[in-house]
Design a protein around this motif. Sequence first.
Motif, PDB file in Angstrom:
ATOM      1  N   GLU A 173       0.898  -1.395  -0.162  1.00 37.31           N
ATOM      2  CA  GLU A 173      -0.054   0.019  -0.185  1.00 37.31           C
ATOM      3  C   GLU A 173       0.935   1.187   0.028  1.00 37.31           C
ATOM      4  OE1 GLU A 173      -3.578   0.023   2.415  1.00 37.31           O
ATOM      5  OE2 GLU A 173      -2.816   2.035   3.052  1.00 37.31           O
ATOM      6  N   LYS A 230       0.719   4.151  -2.810  1.00 35.87           N
ATOM      7  CA  LYS A 230       0.602   5.570  -2.224  1.00 35.87           C
ATOM      8  C   LYS A 230       1.422   6.409  -2.991  1.00 35.87           C
ATOM      9  CE  LYS A 230      -0.134   8.618   1.714  1.00 35.87           C
ATOM     10  NZ  LYS A 230       0.031   8.480   3.108  1.00 35.87           N
ATOM     11  N   ASP A 267       0.576   7.041  -6.518  1.00 37.91           N
ATOM     12  CA  ASP A 267      -0.701   7.833  -6.655  1.00 37.91           C
ATOM     13  C   ASP A 267      -0.192   9.338  -6.476  1.00 37.91           C
ATOM     14  OD1 ASP A 267      -3.155   9.040  -4.887  1.00 37.91           O
ATOM     15  OD2 ASP A 267      -3.742   7.661  -6.683  1.00 37.91           O
ATOM     16  N   GLY A 307      -7.232   0.630  -5.565  1.00 33.64           N
ATOM     17  CA  GLY A 307      -8.275   0.639  -5.237  1.00 33.64           C
ATOM     18  C   GLY A 307      -8.734   1.896  -5.221  1.00 33.64           C
ATOM     19  N   ASP A 308     -10.146   2.359  -4.912  1.00 38.42           N
ATOM     20  CA  ASP A 308     -10.688   3.893  -5.089  1.00 38.42           C
ATOM     21  C   ASP A 308      -9.739   4.927  -4.223  1.00 38.42           C
ATOM     22  OD1 ASP A 308     -13.878   2.686  -5.251  1.00 38.42           O
ATOM     23  OD2 ASP A 308     -12.306   2.921  -6.909  1.00 38.42           O
ATOM     24  N   SER A 309      -9.226   4.313  -3.291  1.00 35.52           N
ATOM     25  CA  SER A 309      -8.381   5.136  -2.305  1.00 35.52           C
ATOM     26  C   SER A 309      -7.340   5.831  -2.748  1.00 35.52           C
ATOM     27  CB  SER A 309      -7.946   4.441  -0.919  1.00 35.52           C
ATOM     28  OG  SER A 309      -7.293   3.391  -1.212  1.00 35.52           O
ATOM     29  N   PHE A 310      -7.128   5.432  -4.058  1.00 39.32           N
ATOM     30  CA  PHE A 310      -5.686   5.881  -4.707  1.00 39.32           C
ATOM     31  C   PHE A 310      -6.192   6.209  -6.186  1.00 39.32           C
ATOM     32  CE2 PHE A 310      -3.115   4.554  -1.553  1.00 39.32           C
ATOM     33  CZ  PHE A 310      -3.216   3.303  -1.252  1.00 39.32           C
ATOM     34  N   PRO A 311      -7.203   7.254  -6.323  1.00 41.58           N
ATOM     35  CA  PRO A 311      -7.648   7.656  -7.582  1.00 41.58           C
ATOM     36  C   PRO A 311      -6.715   8.074  -8.681  1.00 41.58           C
ATOM     37  CG  PRO A 311      -7.848   9.561  -6.147  1.00 41.58           C
ATOM     38  CD  PRO A 311      -7.249   8.190  -5.299  1.00 41.58           C
TER      39      PRO A 311
END
Length: 219
Positions: free
Chosen positions: A11, A15, A18, A48-52
């Motif tokens: 993750e 991040k 991202d 995932g959506d937490s990393f647009p």
Amino acid sequence: MAITFSDLHTEKGIKSLDQFLSGKTYISGDQLTKDDVNVYAAVVEKPGDSFPNAAKWYHAVTSRLAPSFPGNAQGVRFGGKAEAAPAKAAATADDDDDLDLFGDETEEDKKAAEEREAAKKSTKKKESGKSSVLLDVKPWDDETDMKKLEEAVRSVEMPGLLWGACKLVPVGYGIKKLQIMMTIVDDLVSVDTLIEERLTVEPCNEYIQSCDIVAFNKI
């Protein structure tokens, strides 16, 4: 210049990717490059959506590579692990970008390599060591003008040499010697050469009889 990201299976790594992709479509801007393919191959699944930003980039790259891998575009995963297949896919993707991902080294690559090499050499020069040296400069006799002697010493100029503080030290019989500090760049200045070829030859030898190294310390 190739761009890489570490730990893209974690993750933290996603991040970092991202954040880097904020405001960008691809790694290098608006065009798909080999950097995108290399990073894409290291990402084992769609972010995932937490990393647009990363998710948008992943989708964009997948769309470009999908024609060569129907049914396997999402993640280009085989046996749960990202394979080297994206490289082959990119080589056969849309030709309108004239993108040669794994062809011969381009002029841009060569230029980048030359710039890196020049930077390394420049860094080595900057890291060249320095030394602090204390010299004893002796006159011919007690009638030698010590002010003129000091001026003669300081008149010697060369790259990497900086004269510092000095003082007169009695040696007996009314004779004084000049003790003077200097800072040198080791790769540019040889103290022995400085003494033999500059300080004890004309015109300096009119005042200087000899020179001795009292202290030599690396800085």
